[in-house]
Design a protein around this motif. Sequence first.
Motif, mmCIF file in Angstrom:
data_model
loop_
_atom_site.group_PDB
_atom_site.id
_atom_site.type_symbol
_atom_site.label_atom_id
_atom_site.label_comp_id
_atom_site.label_asym_id
_atom_site.label_seq_id
_atom_site.Cartn_x
_atom_site.Cartn_y
_atom_site.Cartn_z
ATOM 1 N N THR A 1 0.892 -1.144 -0.003
ATOM 2 C CA THR A 1 0.047 -0.133 0.194
ATOM 3 C C THR A 1 0.805 1.282 -0.030
ATOM 4 N N SER A 2 0.402 2.453 -0.223
ATOM 5 C CA SER A 2 0.819 3.723 -0.419
ATOM 6 C C SER A 2 0.129 4.664 0.427
ATOM 7 N N ALA A 3 0.685 6.255 0.459
ATOM 8 C CA ALA A 3 0.021 6.993 1.015
ATOM 9 C C ALA A 3 -1.425 7.232 -0.067
ATOM 10 N N ASN A 4 -1.217 6.879 -1.285
ATOM 11 C CA ASN A 4 -2.515 7.441 -2.102
ATOM 12 C C ASN A 4 -3.492 6.127 -2.354
ATOM 13 N N THR A 5 -3.264 4.970 -1.708
ATOM 14 C CA THR A 5 -3.926 3.756 -1.944
ATOM 15 C C THR A 5 -5.324 3.796 -1.096
ATOM 16 N N THR A 6 -6.376 3.569 -1.727
ATOM 17 C CA THR A 6 -7.774 3.803 -1.047
ATOM 18 C C THR A 6 -8.327 2.382 -1.002
ATOM 19 N N ALA A 7 -9.410 2.097 -0.539
ATOM 20 C CA ALA A 7 -10.192 1.113 -0.426
ATOM 21 C C ALA A 7 -10.430 0.470 -1.999
ATOM 22 N N ALA A 8 -10.799 1.478 -2.794
ATOM 23 C CA ALA A 8 -11.213 1.228 -4.247
ATOM 24 C C ALA A 8 -10.173 0.780 -5.182
ATOM 25 N N THR A 9 -8.765 1.439 -4.816
ATOM 26 C CA THR A 9 -7.855 1.151 -5.628
ATOM 27 C C THR A 9 -6.788 0.171 -5.083
ATOM 28 N N PHE A 10 -7.048 -0.624 -3.776
ATOM 29 C CA PHE A 10 -6.108 -1.420 -3.178
ATOM 30 C C PHE A 10 -6.333 -2.901 -3.948
ATOM 31 N N GLU A 11 -4.952 -3.462 -4.373
ATOM 32 C CA GLU A 11 -4.917 -4.488 -4.920
ATOM 33 C C GLU A 11 -4.346 -5.528 -4.184
ATOM 34 N N PRO A 12 -4.825 -6.800 -3.895
ATOM 35 C CA PRO A 12 -4.087 -7.621 -3.018
ATOM 36 C C PRO A 12 -3.140 -8.623 -3.843
ATOM 37 N N SER A 13 -2.058 -7.889 -4.194
ATOM 38 C CA SER A 13 -0.959 -8.273 -5.176
ATOM 39 C C SER A 13 -0.305 -9.747 -4.745
ATOM 40 N N LEU A 14 -0.260 -9.675 -3.379
ATOM 41 C CA LEU A 14 0.462 -10.881 -2.670
ATOM 42 C C LEU A 14 -0.355 -12.106 -2.841
ATOM 43 N N LEU A 15 -1.641 -11.759 -2.385
ATOM 44 C CA LEU A 15 -2.632 -12.852 -2.715
ATOM 45 C C LEU A 15 -2.912 -13.383 -3.874
ATOM 46 N N VAL A 16 -2.948 -12.510 -4.816
ATOM 47 C CA VAL A 16 -3.222 -13.231 -6.098
ATOM 48 C C VAL A 16 -1.891 -13.710 -6.897
ATOM 49 N N SER A 17 -0.983 -13.110 -6.551
ATOM 50 C CA SER A 17 0.414 -13.857 -7.105
ATOM 51 C C SER A 17 0.453 -15.305 -6.430
ATOM 52 N N ALA A 18 0.366 -15.362 -5.042
ATOM 53 C CA ALA A 18 0.593 -16.660 -4.443
ATOM 54 C C ALA A 18 -0.406 -17.662 -5.032
ATOM 55 N N LEU A 19 -1.711 -17.239 -5.347
ATOM 56 C CA LEU A 19 -2.673 -18.169 -5.961
ATOM 57 C C LEU A 19 -2.359 -18.485 -7.284
ATOM 58 N N GLN A 20 -1.871 -17.337 -7.835
ATOM 59 C CA GLN A 20 -1.369 -17.822 -9.339
ATOM 60 C C GLN A 20 -0.433 -18.816 -9.519
ATOM 61 N N ASP A 21 0.509 -18.634 -8.697
ATOM 62 C CA ASP A 21 1.621 -19.687 -8.513
ATOM 63 C C ASP A 21 1.211 -20.778 -8.194
ATOM 64 N N TYR A 22 0.295 -21.156 -7.400
ATOM 65 C CA TYR A 22 -0.268 -22.362 -7.057
ATOM 66 C C TYR A 22 -0.921 -23.015 -7.900
ATOM 67 N N LEU A 23 -1.617 -22.150 -8.949
ATOM 68 C CA LEU A 23 -2.364 -22.818 -10.280
ATOM 69 C C LEU A 23 -1.310 -23.120 -11.284
ATOM 70 N N GLN A 24 -0.466 -22.224 -11.351
ATOM 71 C CA GLN A 24 0.898 -22.546 -12.372
ATOM 72 C C GLN A 24 1.374 -23.911 -12.149
ATOM 73 N N THR A 25 2.002 -23.942 -10.585
ATOM 74 C CA THR A 25 2.494 -25.352 -10.315
ATOM 75 C C THR A 25 1.828 -26.522 -10.641
ATOM 76 N N ALA A 26 0.387 -26.266 -10.365
ATOM 77 C CA ALA A 26 -0.572 -27.690 -10.682
ATOM 78 C C ALA A 26 -0.437 -28.174 -12.213
ATOM 79 N N LEU A 27 -0.393 -26.667 -12.826
ATOM 80 C CA LEU A 27 -0.532 -27.121 -14.634
ATOM 81 C C LEU A 27 0.865 -27.520 -14.879
ATOM 82 N N LYS A 28 1.917 -27.066 -14.746
ATOM 83 C CA LYS A 28 2.944 -27.475 -15.057
ATOM 84 C C LYS A 28 3.308 -28.948 -14.684
ATOM 85 N N SER A 29 3.146 -29.223 -13.298
ATOM 86 C CA SER A 29 3.263 -30.573 -13.029
ATOM 87 C C SER A 29 2.365 -31.403 -13.786
ATOM 88 N N SER A 30 1.383 -31.049 -14.033
ATOM 89 C CA SER A 30 0.484 -31.928 -14.409
ATOM 90 C C SER A 30 0.666 -32.158 -16.121
#
Length: 445
Positions: A263-292
């Motif tokens: 987050t930064s000083a200009n971040t609001t609830a409307a502009t907040f992006e849970p980038s760490l959450l989305v990145s971890a979930l994308q990594d989980y899906l990509q790992t499953a795809l690559k292994s499969s």
Amino acid sequence: MADEEPSYIDYETFLDPSFSATSFANSLVLSTNNASDTPLDLSTPLSRVLFDVQEIDTHIDSLITKSALPLLDYTKSRADASGHILSEVEAQVASLTEGYKVLEKEVCERYDAAEQVRVAAERLCETVRLGRAVGRCLMLGRQLEAQMVELMPTGNKKGDHRAMTRAANTLITVRQLFLASNLGEEGFGLDRVNVVNTLKNDLIAPSEQNLLVRSQQVVREFSMSSLLSSSTLSQGSATFAQGEDTKSRTTSALLTLYLLSPTSANTTAATFEPSLLVSALQDYLQTALKSSLASLTRSLATLPTLDRTLLEISARCQNILALESLLLAIKPPAHPFFEGQTTNSTDIPLNFLQPLLQALDTSSLPSFFWRSLASNLSPRVQEIMNRGGVSARTLRSNKERVRDALRGCVDRGSRVLGAREKETGRGWEREAAVMVGAVMGVLGR
């Protein structure tokens, strides 16, 4: 001037502000000479000028002689008046000097003393605010340290995974404290305190990194499928308890990643992006795809291992379905960073699944899994067929078996959401057709 003697000199000309000696001399020369004559006779105009000067000088002497006494009287009266004014002004200046000394003693000296007190009070106030911020920072550091200890397993007891969320909230509070300090608000200058910098480098930063690593690891290890384990009645209660523990632990990890997203000083609830959450979930899906993809490619080249590989892929899809169900049930928590902000309910996602689906540009995680796997599978099957040999002939001769096995794989992978499928009428025929088409399209129908 009425009693003055008449004079032939034109005084008005000489007294005119625009009088020019050059122009006057030129006109005088031209009036006494012919402009075409050479040389010019300058004696006549010069004599006239000298006579005029002598006449004016004589006139000035006579005027001074006649007006000497009045001039002296006037000068004396002006001098007396000036002396009187000077004495009066000196008396007033002396009075003003005395008044200024009194004012300087009663006001200026007191003002200087008061200014020193004001500066000292202002610095004391800043010191108190900074001390309060340092104290709060140290208190939060102690709290964070205790929460990190709760995460560590002791003996036969596992660490309390809920402490991850509490530690994340503590870190956000510390982050707000440093942000307010950098913006010149409460605790300005906090980053210049040695003990705070030591706390930041030795505890806060390592703790945040530790939380991120733990949370990402929990997400990577998420598994709810029981396809690969022996399912006996004696293990039923243990499996249920393990599943609930996995859900609870993963929920804590997801909440932690959500809260710790940048987050930064200009971040609001409307502009907040849970980038760490989305990145971890994308990594989980990509790992499953690559292994499969890797295991399925090997199994298509060696068909005896196909059933085991498809069972593993079905288990991965079941885990993805379980993860989707879990994300759908988790609502974004109240973020301490946005407390006091007026937000529109439409600005905040309804659950953790929504930002992930937006990032993947899909409507369903299992659908994304099967379609992504199918799109990458066709080139691999084509490579097997291009190499030829026993693997290609065996795969071509057993294509009916492969078709049925792929359909069964997709069907097994969707059973974990059976209850919801019955309610929504959702089937996976399209995903099964896509998977079968990725292989059969190369082998030929």
